[in-house]
Scaffold this active site. Structure first.
Site, PDB file in Angstrom:
ATOM      1  N   TYR A  13       0.817  -1.208  -0.069  1.00 23.96           N
ATOM      2  CA  TYR A  13      -0.150   0.049  -0.026  1.00 23.96           C
ATOM      3  C   TYR A  13       0.756   1.049  -0.124  1.00 23.96           C
ATOM      4  O   TYR A  13       0.321   2.586  -0.356  1.00 23.96           O
ATOM      5  CB  TYR A  13      -0.979  -0.062   1.228  1.00 23.96           C
ATOM      6  CG  TYR A  13      -1.748  -1.171   1.365  1.00 23.96           C
ATOM      7  CD1 TYR A  13      -2.596  -1.744   0.486  1.00 23.96           C
ATOM      8  CD2 TYR A  13      -1.430  -2.189   2.400  1.00 23.96           C
ATOM      9  CE1 TYR A  13      -3.552  -2.990   0.621  1.00 23.96           C
ATOM     10  CE2 TYR A  13      -2.048  -3.347   2.611  1.00 23.96           C
ATOM     11  CZ  TYR A  13      -3.266  -3.671   1.495  1.00 23.96           C
ATOM     12  OH  TYR A  13      -3.664  -5.073   1.683  1.00 23.96           O
ATOM     13  N   ASP A  15       3.584   2.280  -1.625  1.00 25.12           N
ATOM     14  CA  ASP A  15       3.966   2.941  -3.144  1.00 25.12           C
ATOM     15  C   ASP A  15       2.866   3.479  -3.586  1.00 25.12           C
ATOM     16  O   ASP A  15       2.787   4.699  -4.196  1.00 25.12           O
ATOM     17  CB  ASP A  15       4.420   1.620  -3.885  1.00 25.12           C
ATOM     18  CG  ASP A  15       5.523   0.918  -3.341  1.00 25.12           C
ATOM     19  OD1 ASP A  15       6.707   1.391  -3.367  1.00 25.12           O
ATOM     20  OD2 ASP A  15       5.104  -0.109  -2.734  1.00 25.12           O
ATOM     21  N   GLN A 252      -8.069   6.952   1.577  1.00 22.75           N
ATOM     22  CA  GLN A 252      -7.104   7.783   2.210  1.00 22.75           C
ATOM     23  C   GLN A 252      -7.584   8.881   2.963  1.00 22.75           C
ATOM     24  O   GLN A 252      -7.108   9.014   4.281  1.00 22.75           O
ATOM     25  CB  GLN A 252      -6.160   8.408   1.061  1.00 22.75           C
ATOM     26  CG  GLN A 252      -5.160   7.148   0.441  1.00 22.75           C
ATOM     27  CD  GLN A 252      -4.271   7.807  -0.358  1.00 22.75           C
ATOM     28  OE1 GLN A 252      -4.710   8.621  -1.138  1.00 22.75           O
ATOM     29  NE2 GLN A 252      -3.010   7.101  -0.626  1.00 22.75           N
ATOM     30  N   GLU A 270       6.277   4.680   4.425  1.00 24.49           N
ATOM     31  CA  GLU A 270       6.309   6.170   4.032  1.00 24.49           C
ATOM     32  C   GLU A 270       5.094   6.977   4.013  1.00 24.49           C
ATOM     33  O   GLU A 270       4.759   8.096   4.711  1.00 24.49           O
ATOM     34  CB  GLU A 270       6.986   6.255   2.699  1.00 24.49           C
ATOM     35  CG  GLU A 270       7.413   7.646   2.085  1.00 24.49           C
ATOM     36  CD  GLU A 270       8.119   7.882   1.082  1.00 24.49           C
ATOM     37  OE1 GLU A 270       8.122   8.737   0.388  1.00 24.49           O
ATOM     38  OE2 GLU A 270       8.956   6.973   0.785  1.00 24.49           O
ATOM     39  N   ASP A 271       3.924   6.399   3.406  1.00 23.68           N
ATOM     40  CA  ASP A 271       2.943   7.151   3.277  1.00 23.68           C
ATOM     41  C   ASP A 271       2.172   7.366   4.655  1.00 23.68           C
ATOM     42  O   ASP A 271       1.852   8.488   4.995  1.00 23.68           O
ATOM     43  CB  ASP A 271       1.843   6.528   2.181  1.00 23.68           C
ATOM     44  CG  ASP A 271       0.410   7.369   2.190  1.00 23.68           C
ATOM     45  OD1 ASP A 271       0.581   8.440   1.842  1.00 23.68           O
ATOM     46  OD2 ASP A 271      -0.550   6.750   2.317  1.00 23.68           O
ATOM     47  N   SER A 272       1.964   6.217   5.540  1.00 24.37           N
ATOM     48  CA  SER A 272       1.053   6.501   6.679  1.00 24.37           C
ATOM     49  C   SER A 272       2.127   7.076   7.575  1.00 24.37           C
ATOM     50  O   SER A 272       1.542   7.803   8.642  1.00 24.37           O
ATOM     51  CB  SER A 272       0.954   4.899   7.138  1.00 24.37           C
ATOM     52  OG  SER A 272       1.995   4.103   7.356  1.00 24.37           O
TER      53      SER A 272
END
Length: 375
Positions: A13, A15, A252, A270-272
């Protein structure tokens, strides 16, 4: 600008999470015409309702989503900008079209707090075929590409954080039961958990059970599958054992809301991680593991910039080791009242400092505009 973003889903998830936020930010915030190429639509569909996991091409939130296959549609050639996320390399057929139009070619790199990133950010790499690729590094300083952040994010976050009833209504809509909501109304600490399988979750549950403040634990379905057993075991040993609520995978914006309403966020990748930073609440980052423990050097580079007290930093290190006994002790120390208040203040300061910088999409749009002027 007309742009193509290429995304290979490597870590389920993270990327696609970064690429989807970037695609929407450039489309909605800057009016770019975005084509998003994704090789794993099933993972994409879990974080974005409405995405069909078998469609060759579809429209979602104003973005043209293309399934990235071994034989891409030859009519979809390069346009003004090509963004490859995390060195995923556009397909050979697409490269042929790039050689004809020479677009601004951006390699969006992984996030790092290491000092060397500043000297490499924006550098060009000349290829033998005449194409030039530029390296674009997200980061935490004005000398890097910055972090993705949408306008108005703080105001929306603050409004939700100011209302326990709005928070509980949101959680109720996700299927959280009344026992958890009632405990939250009584002042329980809300902890969200999104981690890799190596995380010492048993140790976390033990520390929460021993804490003087009751807690609730929010975790997506399928994450840390041993949590049910750990919480049941803790319930037998301590009356303050955390209540567990399993959450569905959500879009999101709703994932952001889970982070905003939580007092403490355990996040991964990275995203979270970045979204937890924007929550302005204490966070524990489980960095993506790499060979020879290279990831721990990156973790230390971030900790050198993160203003949290030593007790919080010790917990973050223990969570990434991972070592169960150290995690219990570190969590207990970090949750103690004085340490907790210092950590909460540090989280607010960190959010304010980073929010004062231009966001990644703004920096990227300006960078590509400058490249276009030079062509």
């Amino acid at each position: 600008m007309q742009a193509d973003i290429f995304c290979r889903v490597v870590d389920n998830y993270g990327d696609i999470g970064v690429c989807w936020r970037l695609a929407r930010r450039l489309s909605q915030g800057f009016g770019w015409d975005i084509r998003l190429w994704v090789d794993d639509l099933a993972s994409f569909a879990r974080i974005q309702p409405g995405v069909a996991d078998n469609a060759a091409r579809q429209r979602c939130a104003g973005v043209d989503v293309v399934r990235w296959s071994d034989t891409p549609d030859p009519t979809l050639g390069a346009r003004d900008v090509v963004i490859e996320a995390f060195a995923c390399d556009p397909p050979d057929a697409f490269l042929q079209s790039m050689r004809q139009v020479h677009p601004a070619w951006i390699n969006l790199e992984y996030l790092s707090a290491e000092a060397w990133v500043e000297s490499c950010h924006g550098l060009p790499s000349q290829r033998p075929d005449g194409l030039v690729k530029h390296f674009f590094f997200p980061g935490f300083t004005a000398a890097t590409g910055g972090l993705l952040r949408e306008p108005g994010l703080s105001a929306e976050r603050d409004a939700l954080q100011a209302s326990i009833e709005q928070q509980n209504n949101f959680l109720h809509a996700l299927g959280v039961d009344d026992a958890v909501l009632s405990r939250r109304r009584d002042g329980a600490r809300t902890v969200s958990l999104f981690c890799y399988p190596t995380a010492p979750v048993q140790a976390l549950v033990s520390a929460l059970a021993a804490d003087s403040r009751p807690s609730v634990l929010l975790a997506p379905i399928g994450i840390a599958p041993g949590l049910e057993g750990a919480c049941a075991e803790a319930a037998c040993a301590a009356p303050g054992a955390p209540l567990l609520a399993r959450l569905p995978f959500v879009a999101q914006p709703d994932f952001d809301r889970v982070l905003w309403l939580s007092d403490l966020n355990f996040v991964r990748g990275e995203d979270s991680f970045i979204r937890a930073a924007w929550a302005a609440r204490p966070l524990v980052w489980q960095i993506y593991p790499q060979d020879q423990n290279t990831h721990l050097e990156k973790l230390e580079a971030w900790l050198a910039r993160y203003p949290a007290p030593e007790s919080a930093q010790s917990l973050i290190r223990a969570w990434n080791a991972p070592q169960g006994e150290q995690t219990v002790a570190a969590a207990s120390a970090a949750l103690a009242p004085d340490a907790w208040h210092a950590w909460a203040k540090a989280a607010r300061d960190w959010d304010a400092k980073q929010a004062a910088l231009p966001d990644l999409a703004e920096n990227l749009a300006g960078f590509c505009a400058d490249l276009a002027k030079k062509r």
